[in-house]
Design a protein around this motif. Structure first.
Motif, PDB file in Angstrom:
ATOM      1  N   VAL A 248      24.333  10.016   1.274  1.00 11.95           N
ATOM      2  CA  VAL A 248      23.959  10.145  -0.146  1.00 11.95           C
ATOM      3  C   VAL A 248      22.792  11.115  -0.283  1.00 11.95           C
TER       4      VAL A 248
ATOM      5  N   VAL B  42      22.612  14.807  -2.210  1.00 13.69           N
ATOM      6  CA  VAL B  42      21.670  15.077  -3.298  1.00 13.69           C
ATOM      7  C   VAL B  42      20.832  16.316  -2.977  1.00 13.69           C
TER       8      VAL B  42
ATOM      9  N   ILE C 178      28.789  11.164  -6.999  1.00 10.32           N
ATOM     10  CA  ILE C 178      28.330  11.092  -5.604  1.00 10.32           C
ATOM     11  C   ILE C 178      29.144  10.048  -4.846  1.00 10.32           C
TER      12      ILE C 178
ATOM     13  N   VAL D 159      20.124  13.676 -10.387  1.00 11.07           N
ATOM     14  CA  VAL D 159      21.154  12.634 -10.409  1.00 11.07           C
ATOM     15  C   VAL D 159      21.005  11.856 -11.710  1.00 11.07           C
TER      16      VAL D 159
END
Length: 108
Positions: free
Chosen positions: A10, A14, A28, A60
Motif C-alpha cells: 500500500v 501511494v 488502491i 489518497v
C-alpha cells in the motif's frame, strides 16, 4: 502475502502517485487485490492512518474525491500547491484520478 507485506505494498503504491493526482482508498485496494487477495478500502484507510505519515498521504481520498476527515485544510493546501484539480470540498476525480501502469514482467 503477510499483513506486513500488504502494508508495504500500500505504502509503495501511494509513493508512486504523481504530484497533482490522487487515488481513492478503494482504487488502491482494487489494484493490490490481485496480488494479495485483499480488497478493502477500509483496510487501506486504516493502513494510511497508522503508517502513512512517510508517504504522500494527502494524495489518497475517498472515491467521491472527499478529503481525509480532520485534515481537509492541509490536504487542500497541499493538493492546490501540486496543481490538482479541486472541485467544491474535494478533488475532481474525473480529472485527478490516477491508475498505475504496470511494467511488463521481464519474463513476459
Amino acid at each position: 502475502m503477510t499483513p506486513e507485506e500488504y502494508v508495504e505494498e500500500v505504502l509503495a503504491l501511494v509513493e508512486r502517485i504523481p504530484p497533482g493526482r490522487v487515488m481513492s482508498y478503494g482504487g488502491i485496494a482494487d489494484h493490490l487485490a490481485d496480488r494479495s487477495g485483499r480488497s478493502s478500502a477500509r483496510l487501506v484507510g486504516s493502513i494510511m492512518a497508522r503508517h502513512g505519515g512517510g508517504v504522500p498521504w494527502h494524495r489518497v481520498v475517498n472515491s467521491a474525491g472527499r478529503l481525509p476527515p480532520g485534515h481537509e485544510s492541509e490536504v487542500r493546501s497541499r493538493l492546490r500547491a501540486e496543481g490538482a484539480p479541486l472541485r467544491g470540498a474535494g478533488v475532481d476525480m474525473a480529472a485527478a484520478d490516477w491508475r498505475p501502469v504496470e511494467e511488463p514482467h521481464p519474463s513476459d
